[in-house]
Design an enzyme around this catalytic site. Structure first.
Site, short mmCIF file in Angstrom:
data_model
loop_
_atom_site.label_atom_id
_atom_site.label_comp_id
_atom_site.label_asym_id
_atom_site.label_seq_id
_atom_site.Cartn_x
_atom_site.Cartn_y
_atom_site.Cartn_z
N ARG A 55 115.20 61.87 -37.67
CA ARG A 55 116.13 61.21 -36.74
C ARG A 55 115.77 59.74 -36.53
O ARG A 55 116.59 58.92 -36.15
CB ARG A 55 116.20 61.97 -35.40
CG ARG A 55 117.10 61.32 -34.37
CD ARG A 55 117.57 62.28 -33.28
NE ARG A 55 116.51 63.12 -32.77
CZ ARG A 55 115.61 62.75 -31.87
NH1 ARG A 55 115.64 61.53 -31.35
NH2 ARG A 55 114.67 63.60 -31.46
N TYR A 109 143.25 52.00 -34.81
CA TYR A 109 143.36 53.38 -35.26
C TYR A 109 143.54 54.30 -34.03
O TYR A 109 142.87 54.09 -33.00
CB TYR A 109 142.09 53.72 -36.04
CG TYR A 109 141.90 55.16 -36.42
CD1 TYR A 109 142.91 55.87 -37.05
CD2 TYR A 109 140.69 55.81 -36.17
CE1 TYR A 109 142.73 57.20 -37.42
CE2 TYR A 109 140.50 57.13 -36.54
CZ TYR A 109 141.53 57.82 -37.16
OH TYR A 109 141.33 59.12 -37.52
N ASP A 182 135.84 46.74 -36.78
CA ASP A 182 136.00 47.87 -37.70
C ASP A 182 136.64 47.32 -38.96
O ASP A 182 137.80 46.92 -38.97
CB ASP A 182 136.90 48.93 -37.04
CG ASP A 182 137.11 50.15 -37.93
OD1 ASP A 182 136.93 50.04 -39.16
OD2 ASP A 182 137.48 51.22 -37.40
N LYS A 207 135.92 56.49 -46.36
CA LYS A 207 137.05 55.84 -47.06
C LYS A 207 136.57 55.14 -48.34
O LYS A 207 135.96 55.76 -49.17
CB LYS A 207 137.77 54.90 -46.10
CG LYS A 207 137.92 55.43 -44.68
CD LYS A 207 138.77 56.69 -44.61
CE LYS A 207 138.95 57.10 -43.16
NZ LYS A 207 139.35 58.47 -42.97
C1 LIG Z 1 140.21 52.17 -39.30
C2 LIG Z 1 139.48 53.46 -39.10
N1 LIG Z 1 138.34 53.45 -38.39
C3 LIG Z 1 137.64 54.58 -38.16
C4 LIG Z 1 138.06 55.79 -38.67
C5 LIG Z 1 137.26 57.03 -38.37
O1 LIG Z 1 136.53 57.42 -39.47
P1 LIG Z 1 135.98 58.92 -39.65
O2 LIG Z 1 137.17 59.79 -39.93
O3 LIG Z 1 135.02 58.80 -40.80
O4 LIG Z 1 135.32 59.30 -38.37
C6 LIG Z 1 139.24 55.86 -39.42
C7 LIG Z 1 139.71 57.14 -39.95
O5 LIG Z 1 140.76 57.26 -40.52
C8 LIG Z 1 139.97 54.66 -39.64
O6 LIG Z 1 141.12 54.65 -40.33
#
Ligand SMILES: Cc1ncc(COP(=O)(O)O)c(C=O)c1O
Length: 397
Positions: A55, A109, A182, A207
């Site tokens: 961890r 998101y 992000d 992604k």
């Molecule tokens: C822009 C964006 N940020 C964060 C996330 C969250 O990612 P995760 O599904 O790996 O938790 C997503 C998921 O689609 C996303 O499109």
């Protein structure tokens, strides 16, 4: 070395004895011991850069974190079990010793909006939304609310708006607030937010960076000042990525710049093709010279790369029509994700923005006839053929 070269080499091939493995092994051990207890003492205390307990750090994750920090130009990184875990950790770290007020871009998101309004707000953190494309409104919101943290996405989901990252970073720095970005949709081949003055960059590793639809993960990359608090927080909260997943991501990252180039080129072709299709009412794509954020794109994106997401509205289509269109697709995968090698289609109304009320979606401009495509690496002719065939359901109705 260039980003493409670092994607293949950085973090890998660590010498552990007289031999060197060509790829980083999956270290599954949860704890480590030493011949000398004084070494374990130093490893636990952090004065010896060696593992003690998984961890706190693990050689597979360490290699991935070194790689991702290098791609983003950060001081260090922390690999997490999902993008949402990474986002939560970044926000918690950014709020350490700061005013518990988050100023968030209104275009985010859906799950991020839910985290802000349903988890952070009820825990006593004030959350204010503002359109970051409107610099005057953003400046006024900063002056009025004195936020400790600003949060934005590089390319918004699903309308593909591009906020002025450089200007927002300057405003955050001037106000003494931390900027969390992000960057999942743009990736480090298109823009690197730390270079513009952001403090934390977050990715869903699920992604583009892993890219094969077989691993859930996230990462927080931090600047120098925030790395120690980030690591300390992660030690307490334990949101880490498993070593097998870290290995899969590292394997994916090696081909990520190549994939991204092809995916961006496919997106350009598909956006142009859709714009000329009679069933399509409107296309969102950052390469469009009439894109409302064209100036921001010019200043903050690598030349010639506009991302690999396209969203579009089908004229007069309602929910059932969109379902029929998606059912008619034969190759494009109608699944909830993005950034994979295969082209995927998503209907925000039932997936990414499902949890928002219809009013909230309408306010954001996410209409019921909007679909989003994540372009893969296939031959573009096959993607066009599949879309063309499925769009015929509208000609027939
Ligand atoms: C822009 C964006 N940020 C964060 C996330 C969250 O990612 P995760 O599904 O790996 O938790 C997503 C998921 O689609 C996303 O499109």
């Amino acid at each position: 070395m260039k980003l493409d070269t670092r994607a293949v080499h950085t973090g890998d091939r660590k010498r552990t004895g007289t031999w060197v493995p060509v790829t980083t092994p999956i270290h599954t051990a949860t704890s480590y011991f030493y011949d000398e207890t004084s070494d374990l003492d130093q490893a636990l205390g952090g004065t010896l850069a060696s593992p003690s307990y998984s961890r706190y750090g693990n050689p597979t994750n360490d290699a991935l974190e070194e790689l991702l920090a290098s791609l983003e130009g950060g001081a260090g990184a922390l690999a997490c079990s999902s993008g949402m875990a990474a986002l939560n950790l970044a926000l918690m770290a950014a709020l350490v010793d700061r005013r518990r007020v988050v100023l968030a871009a209104s275009a985010l998101y859906g799950a991020t909006i839910s985290m802000l309004t349903k988890v952070l707000e009820p825990s006593g953190i004030e959350v204010i939304f503002v359109d970051f494309a409107d610099l005057e409104a953003t400046a006024a919101a900063i002056a009025k609310n004195r936020p400790g943290v600003l949060l934005m996405e590089t390319i918004s989901n699903p309308l593909l708006r591009v906020a002025p990252l450089d200007r927002i970073a300057a405003m955050a720095n001037e106000a003494g607030a931390q900027l969390v970005v992000d960057s999942t949709f743009s990736t480090p081949v298109i823009t690197r937010p730390l270079e513009f003055g952001a403090n934390f960059v977050v990715h869903s590793l699920t992604k583009y960076l892993s890219g094969h639809g077989d691993v859930l993960g996230g990462v927080v990359v931090a600047d120098e000042a925030n790395l120690a608090p980030l690591r300390a927080l992660a030690k307490s909260l334990g949101p880490l990525l498993g070593p097998f997943e870290a290995y899969l991501v590292m394997r994916g990252v090696k081909t990520f710049p190549l994939r991204m180039e092809r995916q961006c080129a496919n997106a350009c072709r598909i956006a142009g093709w859709l714009a000329n299709h009679p069933a399509v009412a409107h296309v969102n794509f950052p390469a469009d010279p009439k894109h409302p954020d064209a100036e921001n794109i010019k200043r903050t994106f690598a030349p010639g790369l506009y991302g690999a997401m396209v969203s579009f509205e089908i004229g007069g289509a309602e929910r059932e029509d969109i379902f029929r269109f998606m059912n008619a697709l034969e190759m494009i995968v109608p699944a909830t994700s993005l950034g994979d090698v295969q082209t995927m289609i998503l209907y925000p109304l039932i997936s990414s923005h499902r949890d928002l009320s219809p009013k909230h979606r309408a306010r954001l401009g996410i209409h019921d006839n909007l679909v989003r495509i994540s372009l893969g690496i296939e031959a573009v002719e096959d993607i066009i053929a599949d879309l063309d065939n499925a769009l015929k359901v509208f000609a027939a109705s």
